[in-house]
Design an enzyme around this catalytic site. Structure first.
Site, PDB file in Angstrom:
ATOM      1  N   ASP A  94      46.442  47.075  55.818  1.00 38.02           N
ATOM      2  CA  ASP A  94      46.180  47.787  57.069  1.00 38.02           C
ATOM      3  C   ASP A  94      44.977  47.125  57.740  1.00 38.02           C
ATOM      4  O   ASP A  94      44.368  46.227  57.182  1.00 38.02           O
ATOM      5  CB  ASP A  94      45.982  49.286  56.827  1.00 38.02           C
ATOM      6  CG  ASP A  94      44.694  49.574  56.092  1.00 38.02           C
ATOM      7  OD1 ASP A  94      43.914  48.631  55.827  1.00 38.02           O
ATOM      8  OD2 ASP A  94      44.452  50.746  55.776  1.00 38.02           O
ATOM      9  N   ASP A 268      54.666  53.929  54.454  1.00 35.72           N
ATOM     10  CA  ASP A 268      53.606  53.940  53.443  1.00 35.72           C
ATOM     11  C   ASP A 268      52.976  55.322  53.461  1.00 35.72           C
ATOM     12  O   ASP A 268      52.997  56.004  54.499  1.00 35.72           O
ATOM     13  CB  ASP A 268      52.508  52.913  53.757  1.00 35.72           C
ATOM     14  CG  ASP A 268      51.489  53.466  54.746  1.00 35.72           C
ATOM     15  OD1 ASP A 268      51.801  53.467  55.959  1.00 35.72           O
ATOM     16  OD2 ASP A 268      50.425  53.944  54.328  1.00 35.72           O
ATOM     17  N   CYS A 306      65.660  61.276  35.718  1.00 38.73           N
ATOM     18  CA  CYS A 306      64.771  60.149  36.040  1.00 38.73           C
ATOM     19  C   CYS A 306      64.728  59.150  34.889  1.00 38.73           C
ATOM     20  O   CYS A 306      64.706  59.517  33.719  1.00 38.73           O
ATOM     21  CB  CYS A 306      63.374  60.671  36.352  1.00 38.73           C
ATOM     22  SG  CYS A 306      62.186  59.370  36.732  1.00 38.73           S
ATOM     23  N   CYS A 308      62.245  56.939  34.400  1.00 38.87           N
ATOM     24  CA  CYS A 308      60.902  56.384  34.204  1.00 38.87           C
ATOM     25  C   CYS A 308      60.407  56.608  32.771  1.00 38.87           C
ATOM     26  O   CYS A 308      60.919  57.455  32.036  1.00 38.87           O
ATOM     27  CB  CYS A 308      59.920  56.934  35.229  1.00 38.87           C
ATOM     28  SG  CYS A 308      59.160  58.514  34.811  1.00 38.87           S
ATOM     29  N   CYS A 311      59.540  60.266  31.904  1.00 38.79           N
ATOM     30  CA  CYS A 311      60.669  61.191  31.673  1.00 38.79           C
ATOM     31  C   CYS A 311      61.490  60.820  30.449  1.00 38.79           C
ATOM     32  O   CYS A 311      62.118  61.680  29.838  1.00 38.79           O
ATOM     33  CB  CYS A 311      61.548  61.250  32.918  1.00 38.79           C
ATOM     34  SG  CYS A 311      60.683  61.980  34.325  1.00 38.79           S
ATOM     35  N   HIS A 337      55.739  58.580  37.425  1.00 40.24           N
ATOM     36  CA  HIS A 337      56.956  59.332  37.755  1.00 40.24           C
ATOM     37  C   HIS A 337      57.129  59.466  39.273  1.00 40.24           C
ATOM     38  O   HIS A 337      58.215  59.220  39.789  1.00 40.24           O
ATOM     39  CB  HIS A 337      56.979  60.718  37.108  1.00 40.24           C
ATOM     40  CG  HIS A 337      58.080  61.537  37.688  1.00 40.24           C
ATOM     41  ND1 HIS A 337      59.399  61.372  37.316  1.00 40.24           N
ATOM     42  CD2 HIS A 337      58.088  62.434  38.706  1.00 40.24           C
ATOM     43  CE1 HIS A 337      60.160  62.144  38.074  1.00 40.24           C
ATOM     44  NE2 HIS A 337      59.391  62.806  38.915  1.00 40.24           N
TER      45      HIS A 337
END
Ligand SMILES: [Zn+2]
Length: 380
Positions: A94, A268, A306, A308, A311, A337
């Site tokens: 940015d 974002d 999920c 991930c 999880c 997660h």
């Protein structure tokens, strides 16, 4: 010389939604896409390996914070931001405009730039369009952002107009100052929620040779209806402009649908990681607050759907315990997660645009997340 980024897309048939591919010096970005925010050259609590595992394709880093600490010259001496933080994928920086807005109580803005006190030690700091380009070129991000003046979208139009026209003059100065051939530069449309100002801003910014077009000045005090209406008229004004479109600072699940339908390609937001650190997980059945006592005895994974690491290996009870004990692992597991959930949601949005199930997915997510109250523009 070839352009630093290339964007190809095709219409999805759902409203103005597009499916695209953004090619950058550090790799490809499938759109629509979400960029997690790595303010201090780190997405808080996550390593680059964690980000890869979550499916992250591009991250955002902050010009203002990195210029103060550790200093952009130091990062340049150490080989640039990619090497410094150990992330070899695309990075967007940015311009510092948002920090000038959020730290407005510490400074003043004039036609040449912004003067403010460092939030770290109070030392006087100055950001101008030229300075913002110098810092981002030193960092070596794949995509730099023009320096803009962001104001509360709900201020009187006369005040919004002053900041917007200043942003247009600064946009030209950014283009004149920017020299790095392997770095793209995106312009930022401002204008608050005023229709005439937004149209004027789209006309001014798209007339300039930017590599992409960002929509700024939303998610700063306006209602969901105002955001949707503004995105509608920005999309109308952008018409068939072929450049990639980035909606800044928006990252709640219902908002993705509102914006994707209106032609937005990139997002974002700090939200997924910020709420994770407070114990709020985003799951396929909605929000889960791990601070709630009922999870202390819950052996289920946070989200059975999920993939991930969190999880696959841990229970809600374990995470609820970690948060109560203020263990550091709580922040990594919850952030991992939520970033995975967000990346998977963007992938599901892309797939739904391909296979015609966007409307079904939108209804499911709106039901889980309380909707945004925004009327759909399509029946996709
Ligand atoms: Zn998970």
């Amino acid at each position: 010389m070839s352009a630093p980024v290339a964007f190809t897309f095709h219409p999805s048939g759902v409203g103005r939604a597009r499916l695209g591919l953004l090619t950058t010096p550090h790799g490809l970005i499938e759109t629509p896409q979400f960029m997690p925010v790595g303010t201090q050259a780190t997405v808080k609590a996550l390593s680059p390996g964690d980000l890869r595992a979550a499916g992250v394709q591009v991250i955002l880093a902050n010009t203002y914070h990195l210029s103060l600490r550790p200093g952009h010259e130091r990062i340049a001496r150490l080989g640039g931001l990619h090497r410094f933080m150990g992330w070899d994928g695309p990075i967007l920086t940015d311009s510092g405009g948002f920090q000038v807005f959020s730290l407005a109580h510490l400074g003043t803005v004039d036609d040449d730039g912004a003067t403010f006190a460092s939030h770290l030690d109070g030392s006087p700091q100055r950001l101008t369009p030229e300075r913002a380009m110098e810092i981002q070129e030193a960092l070596g991000s794949d995509i730099a952002m023009a320096f803009d003046q962001l104001v509360d979208a709900t201020l009187p139009p006369a005040e919004v107009a002053i900041a917007m026209r200043r942003t247009h003059r600064w946009a030209e100065r950014c283009l004149a100052a920017h020299t790095r051939p392997d770095q793209a530069l995106f312009g930022i449309v401002q204008g608050g929620v005023d229709a005439d100002l937004r149209r004027e801003s789209v006309a001014s910014i798209t007339a300039l040779p930017f590599d992409g077009i960002a929509v700024g000045g939303l998610s700063v005090g306006e209602t969901k209806e105002q955001m949707a209406a503004t995105l509608d008229l920005v999309a109308e004004a952008l018409s068939d402009d072929p450049r990639v479109r980035y909606l800044m600072g928006v990252g709640a699940p219902p908002d993705f649908f509102t914006a994707v339908e209106r032609g937005i390609d990139l997002f974002d937001c700090v939200l997924p990681t910020r709420v994770a650190r407070t114990g709020q997980l985003w799951t396929s059945s909605g929000r889960l607050n791990l601070r709630n006592a009922r999870f202390l005895d819950d052996p289920e994974p946070p989200d059975a759907d999920c993939r991930c690491e969190t999880c696959r290996n841990h229970s809600r009870a374990y995470l609820a315990h970690l948060f109560r004990a203020e263990e550091l692992l709580a922040y990594r597991l919850s952030s991992l997660h939520n970033v995975t959930y967000t990346q998977d949601l963007m992938r599901r949005i892309r797939e739904a645009l391909e296979n015609g199930s966007f409307g079904t997915l939108r209804e499911a997510v709106m039901a889980q997340y309380g909707g945004s109250g925004t009327r759909s523009i399509s029946q996709g």
